[in-house]
Design a protein around this motif. Structure first.
Motif, PDB file in Angstrom:
ATOM      1  N   LEU A   4      -1.485  -3.358  -6.318  1.00 53.63           N
ATOM      2  CA  LEU A   4      -2.939  -3.504  -6.361  1.00 53.63           C
ATOM      3  C   LEU A   4      -3.317  -4.922  -6.774  1.00 53.63           C
ATOM      4  O   LEU A   4      -4.216  -5.533  -6.192  1.00 53.63           O
ATOM      5  CB  LEU A   4      -3.558  -2.484  -7.318  1.00 53.63           C
ATOM      6  CG  LEU A   4      -5.075  -2.556  -7.458  1.00 53.63           C
ATOM      7  CD1 LEU A   4      -5.776  -2.353  -6.121  1.00 53.63           C
ATOM      8  CD2 LEU A   4      -5.561  -1.541  -8.477  1.00 53.63           C
ATOM      9  N   LYS A   5      -2.623  -5.461  -7.751  1.00 58.77           N
ATOM     10  CA  LYS A   5      -2.884  -6.834  -8.200  1.00 58.77           C
ATOM     11  C   LYS A   5      -2.686  -7.812  -7.036  1.00 58.77           C
ATOM     12  O   LYS A   5      -3.499  -8.725  -6.833  1.00 58.77           O
ATOM     13  CB  LYS A   5      -1.954  -7.187  -9.359  1.00 58.77           C
ATOM     14  CG  LYS A   5      -2.179  -8.557  -9.925  1.00 58.77           C
ATOM     15  CD  LYS A   5      -1.265  -8.802 -11.119  1.00 58.77           C
ATOM     16  CE  LYS A   5      -1.470 -10.199 -11.677  1.00 58.77           C
ATOM     17  NZ  LYS A   5      -0.602 -10.453 -12.834  1.00 58.77           N
ATOM     18  N   ALA A   6      -1.621  -7.630  -6.252  1.00 60.87           N
ATOM     19  CA  ALA A   6      -1.352  -8.500  -5.111  1.00 60.87           C
ATOM     20  C   ALA A   6      -2.431  -8.358  -4.044  1.00 60.87           C
ATOM     21  O   ALA A   6      -2.895  -9.353  -3.472  1.00 60.87           O
ATOM     22  CB  ALA A   6       0.030  -8.192  -4.528  1.00 60.87           C
ATOM     23  N   LEU A   7      -2.853  -7.133  -3.763  1.00 58.29           N
ATOM     24  CA  LEU A   7      -3.882  -6.902  -2.755  1.00 58.29           C
ATOM     25  C   LEU A   7      -5.200  -7.545  -3.165  1.00 58.29           C
ATOM     26  O   LEU A   7      -5.869  -8.204  -2.361  1.00 58.29           O
ATOM     27  CB  LEU A   7      -4.057  -5.403  -2.509  1.00 58.29           C
ATOM     28  CG  LEU A   7      -4.981  -5.001  -1.375  1.00 58.29           C
ATOM     29  CD1 LEU A   7      -4.535  -5.595  -0.048  1.00 58.29           C
ATOM     30  CD2 LEU A   7      -5.045  -3.484  -1.274  1.00 58.29           C
ATOM     31  N   ASP A  26       2.329 -16.503  -4.224  1.00 54.77           N
ATOM     32  CA  ASP A  26       3.251 -15.382  -4.026  1.00 54.77           C
ATOM     33  C   ASP A  26       2.501 -14.051  -3.986  1.00 54.77           C
ATOM     34  O   ASP A  26       2.781 -13.199  -3.138  1.00 54.77           O
ATOM     35  CB  ASP A  26       4.313 -15.340  -5.131  1.00 54.77           C
ATOM     36  CG  ASP A  26       5.310 -16.483  -5.020  1.00 54.77           C
ATOM     37  OD1 ASP A  26       5.506 -17.017  -3.902  1.00 54.77           O
ATOM     38  OD2 ASP A  26       5.900 -16.844  -6.052  1.00 54.77           O
ATOM     39  N   LEU A  27       1.536 -13.878  -4.901  1.00 54.48           N
ATOM     40  CA  LEU A  27       0.741 -12.647  -4.894  1.00 54.48           C
ATOM     41  C   LEU A  27      -0.098 -12.545  -3.624  1.00 54.48           C
ATOM     42  O   LEU A  27      -0.242 -11.456  -3.049  1.00 54.48           O
ATOM     43  CB  LEU A  27      -0.163 -12.568  -6.125  1.00 54.48           C
ATOM     44  CG  LEU A  27       0.463 -12.129  -7.419  1.00 54.48           C
ATOM     45  CD1 LEU A  27      -0.564 -12.157  -8.552  1.00 54.48           C
ATOM     46  CD2 LEU A  27       1.061 -10.739  -7.301  1.00 54.48           C
ATOM     47  N   GLY A  31       0.074  -9.551  -1.046  1.00 56.29           N
ATOM     48  CA  GLY A  31      -1.149  -8.827  -0.723  1.00 56.29           C
ATOM     49  C   GLY A  31      -1.422  -8.783   0.769  1.00 56.29           C
ATOM     50  O   GLY A  31      -1.866  -7.767   1.298  1.00 56.29           O
ATOM     51  N   LEU A  32      -1.129  -9.881   1.469  1.00 55.31           N
ATOM     52  CA  LEU A  32      -1.300  -9.911   2.914  1.00 55.31           C
ATOM     53  C   LEU A  32      -0.399  -8.870   3.580  1.00 55.31           C
ATOM     54  O   LEU A  32      -0.833  -8.132   4.472  1.00 55.31           O
ATOM     55  CB  LEU A  32      -0.989 -11.302   3.466  1.00 55.31           C
ATOM     56  CG  LEU A  32      -0.955 -11.438   4.994  1.00 55.31           C
ATOM     57  CD1 LEU A  32      -2.261 -11.017   5.635  1.00 55.31           C
ATOM     58  CD2 LEU A  32      -0.584 -12.865   5.376  1.00 55.31           C
ATOM     59  N   GLU A  33       0.835  -8.775   3.123  1.00 59.74           N
ATOM     60  CA  GLU A  33       1.759  -7.775   3.694  1.00 59.74           C
ATOM     61  C   GLU A  33       1.271  -6.354   3.427  1.00 59.74           C
ATOM     62  O   GLU A  33       1.357  -5.488   4.301  1.00 59.74           O
ATOM     63  CB  GLU A  33       3.175  -7.976   3.155  1.00 59.74           C
ATOM     64  CG  GLU A  33       3.873  -9.163   3.770  1.00 59.74           C
ATOM     65  CD  GLU A  33       3.892  -9.119   5.293  1.00 59.74           C
ATOM     66  OE1 GLU A  33       4.348  -8.102   5.858  1.00 59.74           O
ATOM     67  OE2 GLU A  33       3.441 -10.100   5.916  1.00 59.74           O
TER      68      GLU A  33
END
Length: 87
Positions: A4-7, A26-27, A31-33
Motif C-alpha cells: 500500500l505504501k508503494a502504491l 524504488d517505492l 507501486g507502478l508494478e
C-alpha cells in the motif's frame, strides 16, 4: 502495508505536486508494478488498470482502461485534478 505504501508513493509521484518531499524511486517503481499487475507482497488483487486509466508523467501512451466509469487517475490529487474535482 508495504504494498500500500508503494502504491500510494506511485500515485502521489504522478500528481505533479511540488509541495511534497522527493519521492522514493524504488517505492514508485514497486507501486507502478502493483498498479499494472495487482501483485502485492503477499497475495494479489485485481490490477488497478483493469478499471482505471492514467497518463504517466513523461510517457506518451496512457496506461490502463478508459470508459469503464471508474475515475481516470492522471495527475490524481494534483492541482489540475483537484480544481476539476471541485468544479
Amino acid at each position: 502495508a508495504e504494498s500500500l505504501k508503494a502504491l500510494v508513493e506511485f500515485v502521489a509521484a504522478q500528481s505533479g505536486r511540488t509541495d511534497h518531499e522527493q519521492f522514493d524511486a524504488d517505492l514508485v517503481a514497486q507501486g507502478l508494478e502493483i498498479f499494472k499487475t495487482g501483485q502485492l507482497a503477499s497475495g494479489s488483487v485485481g490490477a488497478c488498470t483493469d478499471c482505471h486509466g492514467m497518463k504517466l508523467v513523461g510517457v506518451a501512451d496512457p496506461l490502463g482502461s478508459t470508459g469503464t466509469g471508474a475515475p481516470t487517475l492522471t495527475n490524481y490529487a494534483g492541482k489540475e485534478w483537484l480544481t476539476g474535482f471541485l468544479k
